[in-house]
Write a protein that holds these residues in place. Structure first.
Motif, PDB file in Angstrom:
ATOM      1  N   LYS A   1       0.839  -1.214   0.000  1.00  0.00           N
ATOM      2  CA  LYS A   1       0.000   0.000   0.000  1.00  0.00           C
ATOM      3  C   LYS A   1       0.870   1.258   0.000  1.00  0.00           C
ATOM      4  O   LYS A   1       0.576   2.247  -0.674  1.00  0.00           O
ATOM      5  CB  LYS A   1      -0.901   0.003   1.246  1.00  0.00           C
ATOM      6  N   LEU A   2       1.952   1.184   0.755  1.00  0.00           N
ATOM      7  CA  LEU A   2       2.854   2.334   0.856  1.00  0.00           C
ATOM      8  C   LEU A   2       3.424   2.691  -0.515  1.00  0.00           C
ATOM      9  O   LEU A   2       3.422   3.852  -0.930  1.00  0.00           O
ATOM     10  CB  LEU A   2       3.979   2.016   1.854  1.00  0.00           C
TER      11      LEU A   2
ATOM     12  N   SER B   1       0.557   3.931  -2.892  1.00  0.00           N
ATOM     13  CA  SER B   1      -0.086   5.221  -2.619  1.00  0.00           C
ATOM     14  C   SER B   1       0.928   6.350  -2.433  1.00  0.00           C
ATOM     15  O   SER B   1       0.598   7.510  -2.631  1.00  0.00           O
ATOM     16  CB  SER B   1      -0.970   5.103  -1.364  1.00  0.00           C
ATOM     17  N   ASN B   2       2.152   6.002  -2.025  1.00  0.00           N
ATOM     18  CA  ASN B   2       3.092   7.084  -1.692  1.00  0.00           C
ATOM     19  C   ASN B   2       4.523   6.717  -2.102  1.00  0.00           C
ATOM     20  O   ASN B   2       5.492   7.107  -1.451  1.00  0.00           O
ATOM     21  CB  ASN B   2       3.006   7.329  -0.164  1.00  0.00           C
TER      22      ASN B   2
ATOM     23  N   GLU C   1       7.397   9.323  -2.576  1.00  0.00           N
ATOM     24  CA  GLU C   1       8.085   9.799  -1.379  1.00  0.00           C
ATOM     25  C   GLU C   1       8.918   8.669  -0.738  1.00  0.00           C
ATOM     26  O   GLU C   1      10.077   8.851  -0.379  1.00  0.00           O
ATOM     27  CB  GLU C   1       7.096  10.347  -0.345  1.00  0.00           C
ATOM     28  N   ALA C   2       8.304   7.483  -0.659  1.00  0.00           N
ATOM     29  CA  ALA C   2       8.973   6.377   0.041  1.00  0.00           C
ATOM     30  C   ALA C   2      10.281   5.973  -0.631  1.00  0.00           C
ATOM     31  O   ALA C   2      11.218   5.525   0.034  1.00  0.00           O
ATOM     32  CB  ALA C   2       8.039   5.169   0.125  1.00  0.00           C
TER      33      ALA C   2
ATOM     34  N   HIS D   1      12.148  11.230   9.067  1.00  0.00           N
ATOM     35  CA  HIS D   1      10.839  11.696   8.619  1.00  0.00           C
ATOM     36  C   HIS D   1      10.062  12.318   9.784  1.00  0.00           C
ATOM     37  O   HIS D   1       9.951  11.707  10.847  1.00  0.00           O
ATOM     38  CB  HIS D   1      10.058  10.511   8.029  1.00  0.00           C
TER      39      HIS D   1
ATOM     40  N   ASN E   1      13.994   6.169   3.672  1.00  0.00           N
ATOM     41  CA  ASN E   1      12.622   6.683   3.715  1.00  0.00           C
ATOM     42  C   ASN E   1      11.626   5.535   3.653  1.00  0.00           C
ATOM     43  O   ASN E   1      10.585   5.563   4.310  1.00  0.00           O
ATOM     44  CB  ASN E   1      12.398   7.612   2.509  1.00  0.00           C
TER      45      ASN E   1
ATOM     46  N   LEU F   1       8.873   4.931   6.492  1.00  0.00           N
ATOM     47  CA  LEU F   1       7.438   5.059   6.208  1.00  0.00           C
ATOM     48  C   LEU F   1       6.710   3.730   6.403  1.00  0.00           C
ATOM     49  O   LEU F   1       5.543   3.707   6.788  1.00  0.00           O
ATOM     50  CB  LEU F   1       7.228   5.625   4.803  1.00  0.00           C
TER      51      LEU F   1
ATOM     52  N   SER G   1       3.579   3.586   8.816  1.00  0.00           N
ATOM     53  CA  SER G   1       2.245   3.064   8.465  1.00  0.00           C
ATOM     54  C   SER G   1       1.861   1.936   9.424  1.00  0.00           C
ATOM     55  O   SER G   1       0.713   1.850   9.868  1.00  0.00           O
ATOM     56  CB  SER G   1       2.214   2.485   7.051  1.00  0.00           C
TER      57      SER G   1
END
Ligand code: PMP
Length: 420
Positions: free
Chosen positions: A68-69, A72-73, A76-77, A86, A288, A292, A296
């Motif tokens: 999911k990380l 969805s992101n 950035e990750a 972070h 990162n 993250l 999460s």
């Protein structure tokens, strides 16, 4: 011909040792690294390593968090991040530390690549060759190796079943200073110590903090195991009592997963800038993705329940180890009775050299860590560390039984009449 001319002009090639910086001479393989190669053979019961047990870690859930990380992101990750770590994770780290009574500002947190990197950074900013670091006797092998690389002289301070002895600390400070030497910090593991398993009492925490504050010596509180208490809640961290003089090190290695390599340092504001600069020079920024993923996990999953379930798993193993020590070890041996963490520290009669005994233990299919690994001065030859975190309870019993047999045989070979 031109080659020969050049050789004469530039001198003979130096040998490799001469090409290294002098500090490389202090980089020695850890005593236990070679041991782990042997101990990880499947037929050996390893009571040596301190690897967390991930057998009941919910892998599908973590796979879900990570996928999911990325979906969805991911931008950035998978990107570089802030050198200090972070911001969201630094806030969550403050919530984790609140469980041990710490009230902290996320701005004073530096995220590191495991707490091992924090040990390295602290050593880098404080230690000049010959400086003194005070540490418990015994102390964590990984920290001793780092202090040694920075050419510190580690002076061990006596401990007992209640942890570091305050009076011994006072005496050590007086005698080191009388010899004209500088003490840079006191390194300690107050909760479920590695290697001894001991928990420092609340009264001693306060007394040690006062001694160090009065003497102008920082306390480095290394706390990987604080949330892994089995029988009662852990006492407040030392940092909860003193925000000016304690450098606190935390990690998710034992409460989530060591492979993510996320730890942190909570530092007095006066030290933060130097540590961030030191960290940037070694890693630019911590991963990162790993930060993250942990962030999460903390936000979405029942992480406190997972820590309780780790504690249940380790408690069963601790019990198996203590019961089998009672059953199979000679009566003259002594050992600690940890209320949490991973380790039991065993003390044998002084004539038993646990390093020399190791090959016999391997033949009997069991491994441990000899006591001298946990001292910087060669002490500890009749002690050893056993860890119960990883093998099953049945394997722990088999291993302790085998090791008890090896020790008893050695004692009878030496004519001891204290076996039984
Ligand atoms: N400090 C202590 C006392 C430890 O036992 C360990 C791991 N065995 C560490 C620091 C390093 O942990 P990590 O780098 O995985 O956070």
């Amino acid at each position: 011909m031109s080659d020969i001319v050049n050789r004469f002009a530039t001198g003979a090639p130096q040998n490799l040792e001469e090409r290294f910086a002098s500090r490389a001479a202090h980089m020695k393989p850890s005593e236990i690294r070679s041991l782990f190669a042997v101990a990880s053979r499947p037929e050996i019961v390893s009571l040596a390593g301190g690897m967390p047990n991930l057998s009941d870690f919910p892998m599908p859930m973590m796979a879900d968090v990570m996928s999911k990380l990325i979906l969805s992101n991911g931008a950035e990750a998978l990107q570089y991040g802030s050198g200090q770590g972070h911001p969201k994770l630094r806030e969550q780290i403050c919530e984790v530390m609140a469980l041990e009574g710490i009230r902290a500002n996320p701005d004073d947190v530096l995220v590191t690549t495991g707490s091992q990197q924090a040990l390295d950074l602290i050593s880098r900013i404080f230690i000049d060759p010959g400086d003194v670091v005070l540490a418990e006797a015994p102390s964590y092998v990984g920290a001793l190796g780092t202090f040694h690389q920075y050419e510190a002289s580690v002076i061990h301070v006596e401990t007992d079943d209640s942890g570091l002895v305050p009076q011994a600390l006072r005496e050590a400070i007086v005698s080191v200073r009388a010899a004209g030497r500088k003490i840079k910090f006191l390194y300690m593991i107050p909760n479920y110590h590695n290697p001894s398993g001991v928990l420092l009492t609340t009264e001693r925490r306060t007394e040690i903090l006062t001694i160090c504050r009065d003497a102008g010596i920082f306390v480095v509180e290394d706390n990987p195991y604080g949330l892994l208490g089995f029988d009662k809640p852990s006492p407040n961290a030392m940092r909860a009592e003193d925000s000016e003089n304690v450098i606190y090190l935390g990690t998710f290695s034992k409460t989530i997963a060591p492979g993510l390599r996320v730890g942190w340092a909570l530092v007095p504001p006066s030290l933060k800038e130097k540590l961030v600069i030191a960290s940037e020079s070694s890693i630019l920024c911590p991963s990162n993705f790993a930060q993250l993923a942990i962030s999460s996990y903390l936000a979405e999953q029942p992480w406190r329940d997972q820590i309780s379930s780790f504690c249940d798993l380790y408690k069963v193993r601790r019990d198996a180890m203590l019961e089998s020590l009672d059953e199979y070890f000679p009566a003259v041996a002594k050992w600690t009775k940890p209320g949490g963490g991973f380790y039991v520290w065993v003390t044998l009669p002084p004539e038993i050299d646990t390093t020399a005994l190791m090959p016999k233990a391997i033949v009997a299919k069991v491994a441990y860590v000899p006591g001298t690994a946990f001292y910087s001065d060669g002490f500890g030859s009749w002690s050893l560390r056993l860890s119960y975190c990883y093998p099953t309870p049945e394997r722990i019993r088999d291993g302790v039984k085998a090791l008890g047999g090896v020790i008893k045989t050695e004692m009878s070979r030496r004519g001891s009449n204290q076996i039984s």
